[in-house]
Design a protein around this motif. Structure first.
Motif, mmCIF file in Angstrom:
data_model
loop_
_atom_site.group_PDB
_atom_site.id
_atom_site.type_symbol
_atom_site.label_atom_id
_atom_site.label_comp_id
_atom_site.label_asym_id
_atom_site.label_seq_id
_atom_site.Cartn_x
_atom_site.Cartn_y
_atom_site.Cartn_z
ATOM 1 N N PRO A 153 0.834 -1.181 0.010
ATOM 2 C CA PRO A 153 -0.157 -0.037 -0.069
ATOM 3 C C PRO A 153 0.867 1.304 -0.074
ATOM 4 N N LEU A 154 1.987 1.155 0.714
ATOM 5 C CA LEU A 154 2.767 2.632 0.609
ATOM 6 C C LEU A 154 3.474 2.679 -0.562
ATOM 7 N N ARG A 155 4.148 1.640 -1.259
ATOM 8 C CA ARG A 155 4.618 2.114 -2.533
ATOM 9 C C ARG A 155 3.551 2.435 -3.458
ATOM 10 N N LEU A 156 2.369 1.966 -3.401
ATOM 11 C CA LEU A 156 1.391 2.365 -4.462
ATOM 12 C C LEU A 156 0.914 3.653 -4.300
ATOM 13 N N LYS A 157 1.072 4.305 -2.985
ATOM 14 C CA LYS A 157 0.542 5.419 -2.647
ATOM 15 C C LYS A 157 1.713 6.441 -3.208
ATOM 16 N N ILE A 158 2.909 6.200 -3.104
ATOM 17 C CA ILE A 158 4.027 6.806 -3.415
ATOM 18 C C ILE A 158 3.983 6.993 -5.129
ATOM 19 N N LEU A 159 3.403 5.810 -5.630
ATOM 20 C CA LEU A 159 3.440 6.252 -7.127
ATOM 21 C C LEU A 159 2.285 6.901 -7.553
ATOM 22 N N MET A 160 1.042 6.752 -6.858
ATOM 23 C CA MET A 160 0.012 7.727 -7.070
ATOM 24 C C MET A 160 0.202 9.045 -6.974
ATOM 25 N N LEU A 161 0.903 9.427 -5.798
ATOM 26 C CA LEU A 161 1.270 10.863 -5.579
ATOM 27 C C LEU A 161 2.214 11.400 -6.676
ATOM 28 N N LEU A 162 3.046 10.335 -7.002
ATOM 29 C CA LEU A 162 4.094 10.844 -8.085
ATOM 30 C C LEU A 162 3.400 11.093 -9.576
ATOM 31 N N GLU A 163 2.376 10.201 -9.711
ATOM 32 C CA GLU A 163 1.453 10.498 -10.795
ATOM 33 C C GLU A 163 0.818 11.719 -10.899
ATOM 34 N N ASP A 164 0.421 12.218 -9.770
ATOM 35 C CA ASP A 164 -0.404 13.461 -9.600
ATOM 36 C C ASP A 164 0.655 14.847 -9.683
ATOM 37 N N GLU A 165 1.728 14.473 -8.627
ATOM 38 C CA GLU A 165 2.375 15.747 -8.451
ATOM 39 C C GLU A 165 3.632 15.874 -9.336
ATOM 40 N N GLN A 166 3.943 14.801 -10.069
ATOM 41 C CA GLN A 166 4.917 14.641 -11.035
ATOM 42 C C GLN A 166 6.441 14.507 -10.345
ATOM 43 N N ASP A 167 6.836 15.643 -9.400
ATOM 44 C CA ASP A 167 7.982 15.840 -8.915
ATOM 45 C C ASP A 167 7.861 15.841 -7.271
ATOM 46 N N LEU A 168 8.525 15.052 -6.321
ATOM 47 C CA LEU A 168 8.506 15.113 -4.968
ATOM 48 C C LEU A 168 9.939 14.794 -4.374
ATOM 49 N N THR A 169 10.049 15.454 -3.279
ATOM 50 C CA THR A 169 11.280 15.244 -2.388
ATOM 51 C C THR A 169 10.752 14.216 -1.311
ATOM 52 N N VAL A 170 12.085 13.555 -0.840
ATOM 53 C CA VAL A 170 11.776 12.729 0.293
ATOM 54 C C VAL A 170 10.752 13.204 1.217
ATOM 55 N N THR A 171 11.244 14.527 1.797
ATOM 56 C CA THR A 171 10.389 15.045 2.929
ATOM 57 C C THR A 171 8.938 15.321 2.295
ATOM 58 N N GLU A 172 8.743 15.690 1.306
ATOM 59 C CA GLU A 172 7.452 15.936 0.973
ATOM 60 C C GLU A 172 6.905 14.628 0.879
ATOM 61 N N LEU A 173 7.249 13.684 0.462
ATOM 62 C CA LEU A 173 6.593 12.224 0.545
ATOM 63 C C LEU A 173 6.425 11.648 1.914
ATOM 64 N N LYS A 174 7.370 12.081 2.873
ATOM 65 C CA LYS A 174 7.287 11.652 4.122
ATOM 66 C C LYS A 174 5.977 12.470 4.695
ATOM 67 N N ASN A 175 5.823 13.775 4.616
ATOM 68 C CA ASN A 175 4.845 14.482 5.321
ATOM 69 C C ASN A 175 3.568 13.962 4.665
ATOM 70 N N ALA A 176 3.327 13.755 3.440
ATOM 71 C CA ALA A 176 2.244 13.232 2.769
ATOM 72 C C ALA A 176 1.639 11.775 3.478
ATOM 73 N N LEU A 177 2.710 11.067 3.297
ATOM 74 C CA LEU A 177 2.589 9.600 4.005
ATOM 75 C C LEU A 177 2.167 9.612 5.497
ATOM 76 N N ASN A 178 2.897 10.341 6.134
ATOM 77 C CA ASN A 178 2.769 10.505 7.572
ATOM 78 C C ASN A 178 3.365 9.002 8.095
ATOM 79 N N GLU A 179 4.881 8.875 7.509
ATOM 80 C CA GLU A 179 5.617 7.914 7.812
ATOM 81 C C GLU A 179 6.904 8.443 7.914
ATOM 82 N N SER A 180 7.729 7.401 8.664
ATOM 83 C CA SER A 180 9.222 8.175 9.003
ATOM 84 C C SER A 180 10.023 8.030 7.744
ATOM 85 N N GLN A 181 10.818 8.948 7.632
ATOM 86 C CA GLN A 181 11.965 9.149 6.684
ATOM 87 C C GLN A 181 12.615 7.979 6.314
#
Length: 248
Positions: A153-181
């Motif tokens: 589920p976490l990898r799927l959401k990473i791919l979905m976020l990148l499909e929407d946002e095109q470009d994200l940093t680790v920090t932005e993904l950490k904040n969005a997913l509410n998971e540890s870096q």
């Protein structure tokens, strides 16, 4: 340019496969060429020509052919259009890509409408086929490996976020997913190492995006997942936007 060769195979080569040959060659441009044949060929139904004329598609080269006439030709794809043709004892080499489109037979039905429906379905299927098979240089991806990655589920959401946002940093993904870096970074590394992601450094930050060399079938699948499940990352997008506003 070497054209890829397609064979549409049906029982009678009198309706579905004739429509498929003409429509495919009309839509395919310079990358492909299609033939058709039948395992028990019969005369072309005149309604085939009516449908093609209505769509301004040439019928000039259409004729009913026995499979034996084309059996020695090389085909990159063989597409059977009825169960009878699929089940006939025709053995193809392993390098021939085989597909089965089980279209209903319009011939026993009266009028032009059943043939128009068959033509419409073929246009839809051929459009998708051309979209997914027209690329020359893409990464080869094993489908089983891809779906294994999607099963988390976490990898799927990473791919979905990148499909929407095109470009994200680790920090932005950490904040969005509410998971540890470290956890997010571990999944990003796995996706990057299997060529699904591309990373680039901008100053101190590493940015992630979907790999531009992904095969079209994967791009199309990710888009379909996103469009078919519009709420899948609602919470993640809300957290991402909140975090981005705080940094402004």
């Amino acid at each position: 340019m070497i054209k890829k060769q397609i064979l549409f195979l049906c029982t009678g080569n009198s309706a579905r496969s004739q429509l498929a040959e003409a429509i495919f060659n009309h839509m395919a441009g310079e990358r492909f060429h299609a033939d058709s044949a039948g395992v028990h060929p019969s005369e072309i139904d005149p309604r085939v020509f009516e449908v093609l004329k209505a769509h301004s598609i040439s019928d000039e080269e259409l004729r009913s052919k026995d499979y034996s006439e084309v059996a020695n030709n090389h085909y990159d794809f063989v597409i059977t259009l009825c169960d009878n043709a699929k089940d006939e004892c025709v053995i193809f080499k392993d390098d021939v890509n085989q597909l089965h489109w089980n279209l209903f037979d319009p011939k026993p039905l009266e009028g032009i409408e059943p043939f128009e429906r068959t033509g419409t379905e073929l246009i839809e299927r051929i459009s998708l086929f051309l979209l997914l098979n027209s690329e020359d240089h893409t990464e080869h991806v094993d489908p089983s490996s891809f779906f294994k990655l999607l099963s988390d589920p976490l990898r799927l959401k990473i791919l979905m976020l990148l499909e929407d946002e095109q470009d994200l940093t680790v920090t932005e993904l950490k904040n969005a997913l509410n998971e540890s870096q470290p956890k997010v970074s571990r999944h990003l590394a796995l996706l990057r190492d299997t060529t699904f992601l591309k990373d680039t450094r901008h100053g101190l930050w590493i940015h992630y995006r979907l790999s531009p060399s992904l095969p079209m079938w994967i791009k199309h699948l990710l888009q379909t997942i996103r469009l078919g499940n519009p709420g899948i990352i609602n919470a993640e997008k809300s957290r991402l936007k909140t975090a981005q506003q705080k940094t402004k």
